[in-house]
Design a protein around this motif. Structure first.
Motif, mmCIF file in Angstrom:
data_model
loop_
_atom_site.group_PDB
_atom_site.id
_atom_site.type_symbol
_atom_site.label_atom_id
_atom_site.label_comp_id
_atom_site.label_asym_id
_atom_site.label_seq_id
_atom_site.Cartn_x
_atom_site.Cartn_y
_atom_site.Cartn_z
ATOM 1 N N GLY B 434 31.465 31.847 55.003
ATOM 2 C CA GLY B 434 31.520 31.821 53.223
ATOM 3 C C GLY B 434 33.010 31.891 52.869
ATOM 4 O O GLY B 434 33.842 31.705 54.020
ATOM 5 N N GLU B 435 33.293 32.110 51.735
ATOM 6 C CA GLU B 435 34.770 32.172 51.369
ATOM 7 C C GLU B 435 34.911 33.634 50.805
ATOM 8 O O GLU B 435 34.051 34.226 50.115
ATOM 9 C CB GLU B 435 35.135 31.060 50.660
ATOM 10 C CG GLU B 435 34.278 30.980 49.220
ATOM 11 C CD GLU B 435 34.848 29.989 48.137
ATOM 12 O OE1 GLU B 435 35.793 29.135 48.718
ATOM 13 O OE2 GLU B 435 34.400 29.765 47.258
ATOM 14 N N LEU B 436 36.099 34.139 50.775
ATOM 15 C CA LEU B 436 36.220 35.390 50.342
ATOM 16 C C LEU B 436 36.694 35.215 48.796
ATOM 17 O O LEU B 436 37.481 34.728 48.423
ATOM 18 C CB LEU B 436 37.503 35.982 51.154
ATOM 19 C CG LEU B 436 37.854 37.373 51.260
ATOM 20 C CD1 LEU B 436 36.435 38.060 51.921
ATOM 21 C CD2 LEU B 436 39.062 37.666 52.225
ATOM 22 N N VAL B 437 35.679 35.920 47.993
ATOM 23 C CA VAL B 437 35.891 36.159 46.537
ATOM 24 C C VAL B 437 35.971 37.022 45.943
ATOM 25 O O VAL B 437 35.461 38.221 46.501
ATOM 26 C CB VAL B 437 34.726 35.075 45.890
ATOM 27 C CG1 VAL B 437 34.649 33.674 46.335
ATOM 28 C CG2 VAL B 437 33.546 35.736 46.234
ATOM 29 N N ASN B 438 36.591 37.446 44.925
ATOM 30 C CA ASN B 438 36.778 38.360 44.183
ATOM 31 C C ASN B 438 35.341 38.673 43.588
ATOM 32 O O ASN B 438 34.873 37.842 42.636
ATOM 33 C CB ASN B 438 38.017 38.313 43.048
ATOM 34 C CG ASN B 438 38.514 39.613 42.932
ATOM 35 O OD1 ASN B 438 37.858 40.761 43.033
ATOM 36 N ND2 ASN B 438 40.036 39.806 42.666
ATOM 37 N N ILE B 439 34.850 39.596 43.594
ATOM 38 C CA ILE B 439 33.449 40.058 43.014
ATOM 39 C C ILE B 439 33.502 41.116 41.714
ATOM 40 O O ILE B 439 32.516 41.461 41.194
ATOM 41 C CB ILE B 439 32.367 40.445 43.757
ATOM 42 C CG1 ILE B 439 33.030 41.457 44.812
ATOM 43 C CG2 ILE B 439 32.002 39.312 44.712
ATOM 44 C CD1 ILE B 439 32.674 42.910 44.564
ATOM 45 N N SER B 440 34.877 41.543 41.744
ATOM 46 C CA SER B 440 34.865 42.809 40.430
ATOM 47 C C SER B 440 35.659 42.113 39.366
ATOM 48 O O SER B 440 36.539 41.077 39.125
ATOM 49 C CB SER B 440 35.663 43.612 41.175
ATOM 50 O OG SER B 440 35.768 44.579 40.049
ATOM 51 N N ASP B 441 35.206 42.511 38.026
ATOM 52 C CA ASP B 441 35.791 41.982 36.954
ATOM 53 C C ASP B 441 37.178 43.100 36.754
ATOM 54 O O ASP B 441 37.672 42.797 35.695
ATOM 55 C CB ASP B 441 34.860 42.038 35.697
ATOM 56 C CG ASP B 441 34.219 43.370 35.384
ATOM 57 O OD1 ASP B 441 34.340 44.191 36.435
ATOM 58 O OD2 ASP B 441 33.444 43.464 34.509
ATOM 59 N N LEU B 442 37.283 43.863 37.379
ATOM 60 C CA LEU B 442 38.241 44.954 37.062
ATOM 61 C C LEU B 442 39.307 45.040 38.242
ATOM 62 O O LEU B 442 38.821 44.831 39.468
ATOM 63 C CB LEU B 442 37.689 46.215 37.091
ATOM 64 C CG LEU B 442 38.633 47.349 36.746
ATOM 65 C CD1 LEU B 442 38.729 47.443 35.156
ATOM 66 C CD2 LEU B 442 38.077 48.841 36.965
ATOM 67 N N ASP B 443 40.671 44.567 37.926
ATOM 68 C CA ASP B 443 41.444 44.593 38.903
ATOM 69 C C ASP B 443 42.590 45.393 38.707
ATOM 70 O O ASP B 443 42.841 45.922 37.638
ATOM 71 C CB ASP B 443 42.142 43.337 38.932
ATOM 72 C CG ASP B 443 42.819 43.011 40.530
ATOM 73 O OD1 ASP B 443 42.863 43.699 41.305
ATOM 74 O OD2 ASP B 443 43.511 41.973 40.661
ATOM 75 N N TYR B 444 43.229 46.026 39.523
ATOM 76 C CA TYR B 444 44.468 46.938 39.263
ATOM 77 C C TYR B 444 45.408 46.783 40.593
ATOM 78 O O TYR B 444 45.158 46.347 41.595
ATOM 79 C CB TYR B 444 44.086 48.453 39.035
ATOM 80 C CG TYR B 444 43.106 48.732 40.143
ATOM 81 C CD1 TYR B 444 43.648 49.785 41.210
ATOM 82 C CD2 TYR B 444 41.751 48.656 40.286
ATOM 83 C CE1 TYR B 444 42.721 50.150 42.240
ATOM 84 C CE2 TYR B 444 40.764 49.399 40.953
ATOM 85 C CZ TYR B 444 41.373 49.950 42.171
ATOM 86 O OH TYR B 444 40.621 50.471 43.310
ATOM 87 N N ALA B 445 46.686 47.271 40.238
ATOM 88 C CA ALA B 445 47.660 47.350 41.487
ATOM 89 C C ALA B 445 48.593 48.702 41.024
ATOM 90 O O ALA B 445 48.644 49.092 39.811
ATOM 91 C CB ALA B 445 48.604 46.203 41.456
ATOM 92 N N LEU B 446 49.168 49.093 42.096
ATOM 93 C CA LEU B 446 49.887 50.381 41.794
ATOM 94 C C LEU B 446 51.567 50.398 42.027
ATOM 95 O O LEU B 446 51.727 49.539 42.735
ATOM 96 C CB LEU B 446 49.535 51.422 42.613
ATOM 97 C CG LEU B 446 48.170 52.250 42.509
ATOM 98 C CD1 LEU B 446 47.115 51.538 43.658
ATOM 99 C CD2 LEU B 446 48.260 53.835 42.409
ATOM 100 N N GLN B 447 52.181 50.855 40.998
ATOM 101 C CA GLN B 447 53.446 50.953 41.106
ATOM 102 C C GLN B 447 53.923 52.382 41.213
ATOM 103 O O GLN B 447 53.933 52.998 40.144
ATOM 104 C CB GLN B 447 54.156 50.282 39.720
ATOM 105 C CG GLN B 447 55.615 49.846 39.863
ATOM 106 C CD GLN B 447 55.792 49.136 38.543
ATOM 107 O OE1 GLN B 447 55.616 48.931 37.579
ATOM 108 N NE2 GLN B 447 57.023 48.699 38.996
#
Lengths: 238, 475
Positions: B434-447
């Motif tokens: 399979g391929e690694l896919v993003n399954i969430s509609d919510l993304d975030y990153a921390l600064q």
């Protein structure tokens, strides 16, 4: 592609033949797979797929079981976090071997490793290092695995880089299980190629994961989806 | 539950299926008893015609369910007759010249063979756990190899090898003539069908033993689509997707699991009017189980479901689904309840420990507890997500304050949720790839302690709607 540590390039032909054929059920194959496990432990790579074949042989031939091989397989699977590898290995053990109330040495060891795995899977890295330090049993369990702590540390750093653009050195110190800020600084600069800004903030280069860009998910429409409708209308008019 | 009131099987609560199952088995058993009587009447010397009759009735019998409450002797005997039948089929001189009694016969035989293996293993473990039936314990101890795991695997693998079914399926995949590689045995439909369904049988046995990746790997040669051979036998079609979906779920590939369950549930709901009611009854239980599993998977990976599935899921498990989706400690008992009700009846491959009854833990508890580890790891993700959706930037300490947890705890929750938003998803090749896919509609990153949130907008999906209405208009 596949799960982490599932089918490494290092796997020799002999092992490939065993796990892809009926030889995987031959109790005599256990010896070969055990030797291969030792090789993985020494040479710092991981073949969870082949190791499961060994667990399977143990499952079918309990008289063959070597406790040490089981714990080494679990520790190797542990280094692949986050992934289902550790769980997949656990599923192949017998219920008695994973039962916390039974007091065999093996089930106790499995219980300890399961705690470590829960902490790594749950991203409780500070707690993981504290647990590792809390009892000599952990040193015993991981002693066969060359570079165990380094592998875990590197993996944690990798995972941090997928979520963080900047992170305080004090947080890193706990998460990477290093002794002081100086060591952290040395580690992130030399091993990870990150920068340390003034005020103890570590800067991590941009990558696909730590950007959190806005996206719109749109439907892929292609002609095949309409093939049946088109075919039908063609047939009806014809 | 309204869909159930239109003359369909009465709804049965999960968990107490054994009564209904038993009843079905009793009915089937009545037929089987007749066969047994026939056997008894058989004279010692048989004419040719009688011999053919004899083998035909053995073939028939192999496909007949054994009574749920049959005594231990009957279970032993049944094992012996399978052994001699398979021995006859596999080890006669050259291929046996027999036509299977029907196109679903081979499936029924393999299905019943594995079912009996499964229930025998469960029964043996239960007797050991209870530890008070001395007579049966004695019998089971004296016959450790009856319904042994190695011999069951041996039968399945031998049938697969004899029939060259893997080679045949490979040829079909390449659009070549399978008969060219089928050999003496595989060109006969008896062997081809037995070999084919043995592959599905292996999928099942591996799952029952907790080897989920090997289970999926077993299907490498079979292409999962409606043209597949198993699709011609409804029960086989159904069983295959249940085990494939379950194995995916256990490997944390929830979107693949949902895809497998949805595929077959949609198929069933569209064809239920064409199914004979008896056949439909027998799959009702698995149907319910798959909805329970979909509920679990959706809780891990919020997914837009097919409309039919979505409606049925809300009817059957609406309350539970809400609780699962809310997460937190209150969701844990619901996960357990649904898992127990919907998992296969796991078994241990070796005889139990008759000396220490209490040492024999039900394998279901074993697999459940491992599964629950992952559930617990993820249980705060819904909470985290529901808050993050409200902001574009958020201070970590402030959010920790809202949630009444320590900063470091929240950092872990954020990392867990972010890490789980990537999932392997099947593409076109083997089931394990399979391929690694993003399954969430919510993304975030921390600064540092600042959380940057971005939500993916989902454009309207119109193709499905359009097609469905087109077919409704022109049907």
């Amino acid at each position: 592609m596949n799960m982490n540590g599932e089918d490494p390039v290092e796997r020799p032909q002999e092992i490939r033949n065993i796990i892809n054929g009926l030889e995987r059920y031959n109790p005599e194959a256990a010896g070969v797979l055990e030797a291969y496990l030792t090789q993985q432990c020494e040479e710092k790579f991981c073949d969870c797929n082949a190791n499961r074949a060994l667990l399977k042989l143990y499952q079918l031939n309990p008289d063959r079981i070597k406790d040490e091989a089981i714990t080494n397989i679990l520790v190797k699977a542990l280094t692949q976090f986050p992934s289902p590898q550790f769980d997949c290995a656990l599923h192949l053990l017998s219920p008695a071997q994973t039962n916390p109330t039974s007091s065999s040495e093996l089930s106790e060891a499995v219980g300890h490793l399961r705690t470590l795995n829960l902490q790594l899977e749950g991203a409780q890295y500070a707690r993981f290092w504290a647990t590792l330090d809390s009892d000599d049993i952990y040193a015993d369990l991981t002693t066969d695995i060359a570079g165990f702590e380094d592998m875990i540390r590197l993996r944690i750093a990798q995972l941090i880089s997928q979520s963080y653009r900047e992170i305080q050195i004090s947080v890193l110190e706990n998460w990477l299980g290093l002794d002081d800020a100086e060591e952290v600084q040395k580690y992130v600069v030399e091993k990870c190629g990150w920068k340390v800004a003034e005020g103890g903030l570590v800067q991590i280069p941009k990558n696909a994961e730590n950007e959190a860009k806005k996206t719109e998910i749109r439907e892929d429409v292609n002609i095949d989806m309409f093939a049946r409708v088109i075919k039908r209308s063609w047939e009806e008019t014809a | 539950m309204s869909t159930y009131q239109k003359g369909m099987a009465p709804i049965r609560t999960m968990g107490d299926d054994s009564d209904v199952e038993e009843e079905n088995l009793v009915n089937d058993y009545k037929e089987q008893v007749q066969f047994e009587e026939l056997d008894d009447l058989e004279p010692a010397g048989l004419s040719m015609a009688q011999q053919t009759d004899d083998i035909q009735s053995r073939l028939q019998q192999a496909a007949q369910p054994l009574d749920f409450s049959a005594p231990l002797e009957a279970k032993f005997q049944s094992y012996d007759s399978y052994c001699s039948l398979f021995h006859f089929i596999l080890n006669s001189e050259g291929p046996v010249d027999l036509e299977p009694p029907s196109h679903y016969w081979a499936w029924d035989v393999i299905d019943e063979f594995i079912y009996q293996f499964n229930s025998f293993s469960s029964y043996r473990a239960r007797i050991a756990r209870q530890g008070n039936n001395e007579e049966e314990i004695q019998m089971l101890r004296e016959n450790p190899n009856t319904w042994g795991c190695y011999s069951v695997l041996n039968v399945l693998y031998s049938l697969i090898q004899r029939s060259q079914i893997a080679e045949q399926l490979g040829a079909m995949k390449r659009n070549e003539d399978p008969m060219a590689v089928a050999g003496d045995y595989g060109s006969k439909s008896l062997y081809r069908m037995l070999g084919y369904f043995s592959i599905i049988g292996l999928l099942r046995v591996h799952t029952l033993l907790g080897d989920f990746s090997l289970a999926l790997k077993t299907l490498d040669d079979i292409e999962l689509n409606k043209k597949a051979m198993f699709a011609r036998v409804m029960a086989a079609h159904f069983t295959t997707y249940y085990y494939v979906g379950f194995s995916y779920m256990m490997m944390r590939r929830y979107s693949d699991a949902i895809r497998a369950f949805s595929h077959i549930l949609v198929y069933v709901s569209r064809t239920k009017n064409f199914q004979k009611s008896a056949q439909y009854d027998s799959i009702t239980k698995k149907n319910e189980q798959m909805y329970a599993l979909i509920a679990i998977c959706v809780a891990f990976t919020p997914t837009r479901l097919d409309d039919t599935i979505h409606t049925a899921l809300r009817e059957k498990y609406g309350d539970q689904l809400l609780k699962l989706q809310k997460g937190g400690p209150e969701s844990l008992p619901i996960f357990e309840e649904l898992f127990r009700a919907a998992c296969p009846k796991f078994i241990s491959p070796v005889p139990p420990d008759f000396e220490n009854p209490e040492a024999n833990i039900d394998p279901i508890e074993h697999h459940l507890s491992i599964f629950m580890d992952e559930v617990k790891t993820n249980m705060w993700s819904p909470t985290v997500k529901s808050y993050l959706r409200l902001y574009t930037t958020m201070d970590l300490s402030k959010l920790a304050g809202f949630l009444d947890v320590k900063d470091d705890e929240l950092r872990s929750w954020l990392l867990v949720n972010k890490q789980r938003s990537k999932q392997l998803r099947w593409t076109e090749t083997g089931l394990l790839d399979g391929e690694l896919v993003n399954i969430s509609d919510l993304d975030y990153a921390l600064q540092g302690d600042l959380i940057h949130v971005s939500e993916a907008k989902v454009g309207r999906k119109l193709v499905d709607w359009y097609l469905r209405n087109l077919s409704r208009t022109y049907a």
